[in-house]
Design a protein around this motif. Sequence first.
Motif, mmCIF file in Angstrom:
data_model
loop_
_atom_site.group_PDB
_atom_site.id
_atom_site.type_symbol
_atom_site.label_atom_id
_atom_site.label_comp_id
_atom_site.label_asym_id
_atom_site.label_seq_id
_atom_site.Cartn_x
_atom_site.Cartn_y
_atom_site.Cartn_z
ATOM 1 N N THR A 1 0.828 -1.199 0.000
ATOM 2 C CA THR A 1 0.000 0.000 0.000
ATOM 3 C C THR A 1 0.867 1.255 0.000
ATOM 4 O OG1 THR A 1 -1.682 1.243 1.243
ATOM 5 C CG2 THR A 1 -0.111 -0.051 2.515
ATOM 6 N N GLU B 1 -0.557 4.156 1.448
ATOM 7 C CA GLU B 1 -1.378 5.037 2.281
ATOM 8 C C GLU B 1 -0.550 5.953 3.168
ATOM 9 O OE1 GLU B 1 -4.353 2.899 4.387
ATOM 10 O OE2 GLU B 1 -5.489 2.397 2.566
ATOM 11 N N SER B 2 0.535 5.435 3.744
ATOM 12 C CA SER B 2 1.345 6.281 4.633
ATOM 13 C C SER B 2 1.994 7.421 3.860
ATOM 14 C CB SER B 2 2.418 5.440 5.333
ATOM 15 O OG SER B 2 3.328 4.893 4.393
ATOM 16 N N GLN C 1 -5.369 3.173 -5.197
ATOM 17 C CA GLN C 1 -5.168 3.367 -3.763
ATOM 18 C C GLN C 1 -5.009 4.843 -3.420
ATOM 19 O OE1 GLN C 1 -1.896 1.100 -2.228
ATOM 20 N NE2 GLN C 1 -2.777 -0.896 -2.769
ATOM 21 N N LYS D 1 -7.405 7.069 -1.026
ATOM 22 C CA LYS D 1 -6.863 7.578 0.234
ATOM 23 C C LYS D 1 -6.937 9.103 0.306
ATOM 24 C CE LYS D 1 -4.995 6.907 4.261
ATOM 25 N NZ LYS D 1 -5.731 6.198 5.323
ATOM 26 N N GLU E 1 -10.351 9.854 1.293
ATOM 27 C CA GLU E 1 -10.637 9.366 2.649
ATOM 28 C C GLU E 1 -10.133 10.324 3.718
ATOM 29 O OE1 GLU E 1 -8.647 5.842 5.182
ATOM 30 O OE2 GLU E 1 -9.671 5.149 3.366
#
Length: 400
Positions: free
Chosen positions: A214, A216-217, A241, A245, A248
């Motif tokens: 991922t 995301e970080s 992704q 994100k 989100e």
Amino acid sequence: MKRYFLLPALACAFLGAVPAQAEKKYDVGATDTTIKIGQTMPYSGPASSYGQIGKAEAAYFKMINEQGGINGRKIELTSLDDGYSPPKTVELVRQLVEQDEVLLVFDPLGTPSNSAIQRYLNGKKVPQLFVASGASKWNDPKNYPWTMGWQPNYQTEARIYAQQILKTKPAAKIAILYQNDDFGKDYVKGFKDELGDKAKLIVAEQSYEVTDPTIESQIVTLKGSGADVFLDITTPKFGAQAIRKVAEIGWKPDHYVTNVASSIGSVLTPAGLDNSVGLITTGYLKDSSDKAWDNDEAMNTWREFMKKYLPDANPLDGNNVYGYSVAQTFVYVIKQCGDDLTRENVMKHAASIKDLQLPLALPGVKINTSAENYAVFRSMQLQKFDGKQWVRFGEVLTGK
């Protein structure tokens, strides 16, 4: 390991007349009745969504073969799954050349994968034709005369984004996410080169590895930089992704995505169409979701092709338009070769295309190649996603 043994050939009306040849000449892989070609595709692994390109090409060649072949010859395509792993690509390409004895390697996909085989194929003088990657290194006929790309150059695309950002938000704070390989670094270079002394507008950069589960970080870190422009240099899995994100966490930058990760079917739909509203990218091929092409003859022909040969495929997946179009380009070149199916003659004709307007290329986006310039497509147009389709805006822009 997937294999497709498919027999292609005859072309559409736009392919033109067959040049007369005094005698038949063949290299290994070509005969009076067949032309053997090979490729590697990521049917599995982190870039597996691109595998649809190989399936579309296989379907197109099947259609062409049913029409009689190219100059009476049918194509045998061997398409192998390399999982987007360069070591596997090397192994399979050696197999295609040394055991399967193909005439050429057609549209192998991926920047790192093709980088791993470029020197080998050029050493063997085997065409690495119409590489499915926009890296600038495929346009280097002086050092690699047997390698030619197809899609627009990544650096050219990145320059267009930089021009648009400077025009619309000259005081931008730019964040960049990029894949840590030649694919990502090519975009970054073109983007920074175009910004010039304005590169100081870049306030944050994050990279990811293709093996990462991922990103995301990285997205959270980039938001924390305060950036109001996000250049998203990702392949489809990570592009979806990133889009998801960004929405989100409530980040609302001007969000630019690469053309290779702009498919409505394989990227935007998984990410959420509502999350994708306002995205900006570039295009050079017609988008099947664009209402402007509802009554377009070429698009309707493609839709009929999809219904007959790829009935289970997603018609909103741009990879199907891509595969269809690069296969058309290949058929055009082979038809021009006539009865001289030597590797040298294939490259000669691939490097001498003049003003070819593919049916599914945007109007005015034509193919021109020369022995000095292997860049097949050099023009693109900006487009923005409205929640249902990509909407083109501005003029067709030509890069280097």
